[in-house]
Design a protein around this motif. Sequence first.
Motif, PDB file in Angstrom:
ATOM      1  N   VAL A 102      42.467  37.241  37.179  1.00  0.00           N
ATOM      2  CA  VAL A 102      41.696  36.570  36.138  1.00  0.00           C
ATOM      3  C   VAL A 102      42.573  36.469  34.899  1.00  0.00           C
ATOM      4  O   VAL A 102      43.337  37.375  34.590  1.00  0.00           O
ATOM      5  CB  VAL A 102      40.413  37.380  35.809  1.00  0.00           C
ATOM      6  CG1 VAL A 102      39.701  36.822  34.593  1.00  0.00           C
ATOM      7  CG2 VAL A 102      39.463  37.394  36.987  1.00  0.00           C
ATOM      8  N   THR A 103      42.425  35.365  34.183  1.00  0.00           N
ATOM      9  CA  THR A 103      43.169  35.183  32.935  1.00  0.00           C
ATOM     10  C   THR A 103      42.299  35.645  31.776  1.00  0.00           C
ATOM     11  O   THR A 103      41.116  35.313  31.701  1.00  0.00           O
ATOM     12  CB  THR A 103      43.545  33.704  32.736  1.00  0.00           C
ATOM     13  OG1 THR A 103      44.324  33.280  33.848  1.00  0.00           O
ATOM     14  CG2 THR A 103      44.330  33.502  31.458  1.00  0.00           C
ATOM     15  N   ALA A 104      42.899  36.416  30.863  1.00  0.00           N
ATOM     16  CA  ALA A 104      42.196  36.901  29.680  1.00  0.00           C
ATOM     17  C   ALA A 104      42.760  36.196  28.453  1.00  0.00           C
ATOM     18  O   ALA A 104      43.967  36.042  28.313  1.00  0.00           O
ATOM     19  CB  ALA A 104      42.367  38.409  29.548  1.00  0.00           C
ATOM     20  N   TYR A 145      38.990  40.459  24.252  1.00  0.00           N
ATOM     21  CA  TYR A 145      39.363  39.574  25.359  1.00  0.00           C
ATOM     22  C   TYR A 145      38.142  38.855  25.919  1.00  0.00           C
ATOM     23  O   TYR A 145      37.055  39.411  26.014  1.00  0.00           O
ATOM     24  CB  TYR A 145      40.021  40.365  26.500  1.00  0.00           C
ATOM     25  CG  TYR A 145      41.473  40.676  26.277  1.00  0.00           C
ATOM     26  CD1 TYR A 145      42.411  39.649  26.178  1.00  0.00           C
ATOM     27  CD2 TYR A 145      41.911  41.993  26.189  1.00  0.00           C
ATOM     28  CE1 TYR A 145      43.749  39.934  25.990  1.00  0.00           C
ATOM     29  CE2 TYR A 145      43.250  42.284  26.001  1.00  0.00           C
ATOM     30  CZ  TYR A 145      44.172  41.241  25.897  1.00  0.00           C
ATOM     31  OH  TYR A 145      45.502  41.523  25.707  1.00  0.00           O
ATOM     32  N   ASN A 146      38.378  37.590  26.287  1.00  0.00           N
ATOM     33  CA  ASN A 146      37.433  36.816  27.081  1.00  0.00           C
ATOM     34  C   ASN A 146      38.075  36.674  28.453  1.00  0.00           C
ATOM     35  O   ASN A 146      39.219  36.253  28.570  1.00  0.00           O
ATOM     36  CB  ASN A 146      37.208  35.431  26.455  1.00  0.00           C
ATOM     37  CG  ASN A 146      36.377  34.529  27.350  1.00  0.00           C
ATOM     38  OD1 ASN A 146      36.878  33.997  28.336  1.00  0.00           O
ATOM     39  ND2 ASN A 146      35.121  34.351  26.997  1.00  0.00           N
ATOM     40  N   TYR A 147      37.344  37.054  29.510  1.00  0.00           N
ATOM     41  CA  TYR A 147      37.889  37.058  30.863  1.00  0.00           C
ATOM     42  C   TYR A 147      37.408  35.834  31.639  1.00  0.00           C
ATOM     43  O   TYR A 147      36.212  35.613  31.787  1.00  0.00           O
ATOM     44  CB  TYR A 147      37.463  38.332  31.597  1.00  0.00           C
ATOM     45  CG  TYR A 147      37.889  39.585  30.883  1.00  0.00           C
ATOM     46  CD1 TYR A 147      39.161  40.112  31.068  1.00  0.00           C
ATOM     47  CD2 TYR A 147      37.036  40.244  30.008  1.00  0.00           C
ATOM     48  CE1 TYR A 147      39.564  41.265  30.405  1.00  0.00           C
ATOM     49  CE2 TYR A 147      37.425  41.388  29.344  1.00  0.00           C
ATOM     50  CZ  TYR A 147      38.693  41.890  29.550  1.00  0.00           C
ATOM     51  OH  TYR A 147      39.091  43.028  28.893  1.00  0.00           O
ATOM     52  N   GLY A 148      38.362  35.067  32.131  1.00  0.00           N
ATOM     53  CA  GLY A 148      38.043  33.924  32.979  1.00  0.00           C
ATOM     54  C   GLY A 148      37.750  32.634  32.249  1.00  0.00           C
ATOM     55  O   GLY A 148      37.518  31.611  32.878  1.00  0.00           O
ATOM     56  N   PRO A 165      36.422  42.453  34.403  1.00  0.00           N
ATOM     57  CA  PRO A 165      36.151  42.416  35.839  1.00  0.00           C
ATOM     58  C   PRO A 165      36.380  43.789  36.473  1.00  0.00           C
ATOM     59  O   PRO A 165      36.912  44.699  35.845  1.00  0.00           O
ATOM     60  CB  PRO A 165      37.136  41.380  36.371  1.00  0.00           C
ATOM     61  CG  PRO A 165      38.200  41.277  35.355  1.00  0.00           C
ATOM     62  CD  PRO A 165      37.598  41.663  34.043  1.00  0.00           C
ATOM     63  N   SER A 166      35.988  43.907  37.748  1.00  0.00           N
ATOM     64  CA  SER A 166      36.120  45.190  38.447  1.00  0.00           C
ATOM     65  C   SER A 166      37.578  45.625  38.499  1.00  0.00           C
ATOM     66  O   SER A 166      38.504  44.834  38.332  1.00  0.00           O
ATOM     67  CB  SER A 166      35.581  45.061  39.869  1.00  0.00           C
ATOM     68  OG  SER A 166      36.385  44.175  40.615  1.00  0.00           O
ATOM     69  N   SER A 167      37.764  46.907  38.750  1.00  0.00           N
ATOM     70  CA  SER A 167      39.121  47.460  38.734  1.00  0.00           C
ATOM     71  C   SER A 167      39.987  46.911  39.857  1.00  0.00           C
ATOM     72  O   SER A 167      41.196  47.075  39.833  1.00  0.00           O
ATOM     73  CB  SER A 167      39.058  48.992  38.822  1.00  0.00           C
ATOM     74  OG  SER A 167      38.458  49.374  40.049  1.00  0.00           O
ATOM     75  N   LYS A 172      45.531  39.111  33.640  1.00  0.00           N
ATOM     76  CA  LYS A 172      46.755  38.754  32.890  1.00  0.00           C
ATOM     77  C   LYS A 172      46.385  37.828  31.750  1.00  0.00           C
ATOM     78  O   LYS A 172      45.434  37.060  31.843  1.00  0.00           O
ATOM     79  CB  LYS A 172      47.758  38.048  33.808  1.00  0.00           C
ATOM     80  CG  LYS A 172      48.349  38.965  34.862  1.00  0.00           C
ATOM     81  CD  LYS A 172      49.468  38.279  35.608  1.00  0.00           C
ATOM     82  CE  LYS A 172      50.115  39.249  36.586  1.00  0.00           C
ATOM     83  NZ  LYS A 172      51.271  38.659  37.239  1.00  0.00           N
ATOM     84  N   THR A 173      47.173  37.911  30.684  1.00  0.00           N
ATOM     85  CA  THR A 173      46.952  37.018  29.547  1.00  0.00           C
ATOM     86  C   THR A 173      47.572  35.656  29.845  1.00  0.00           C
ATOM     87  O   THR A 173      48.301  35.494  30.827  1.00  0.00           O
ATOM     88  CB  THR A 173      47.594  37.588  28.276  1.00  0.00           C
ATOM     89  OG1 THR A 173      49.016  37.601  28.450  1.00  0.00           O
ATOM     90  CG2 THR A 173      47.074  38.975  27.971  1.00  0.00           C
TER      91      THR A 173
END
Length: 195
Positions: A102-104, A145-148, A165-167, A172-173
Amino acid sequence: MTDNDRPPPYEAPEPEDDTPDRRSGSISYQDPRSTVPRPPTLAEQRARQEAQRRARDAEYAAAAEAEDQRKKRKRIMIGAGVTVGVVGLVAILYAASQPDEVTAHCVNPEGVIVDDDYCDDDYARSHGGYVSGGFIYIGGTSYRYNYGGTGTVGQRVSGGSFVAPSSGTTVKTGQGKTVQRGGLGVGGGGKSGGS
């Protein structure tokens, strides 16, 4: 017929009494070996038949109730098995649908994407900031951070979530810096975005 032709009146013989003299209020018992039970009356026969019919009906009702309970338990067990199966299937589909990466994007309070340095703990501390509850504060402004989500620096982020998100997911940014490493058995070492 004349008076002479008539037989003399019947006189019962005196019983031979070999028992002691009975007094009033004493109880006598029948000899079970010589006593013949009287046949039941019609009412007693009907009452006996009615009692037998009621006992038979009660047995049938108890058997029917037990069968209903058995069927109900079977339905409950089948329903529980189906529920567990559906929950398991949903969990598998959910796990399969989660992306591996996922991109943060680092965003300010207005949701505008900023440089990734503003969400870096070390950068914030070196510039007099601090980290608290998933937020990074620098100069009185919070970042997280905003994920996705999607967008570029200077644009408002579109979509995504502020929940990490889950572990098992690698985060990654946009500049390629790893915030959280995914994979089985690997704990996330990155920051979580507060909600």
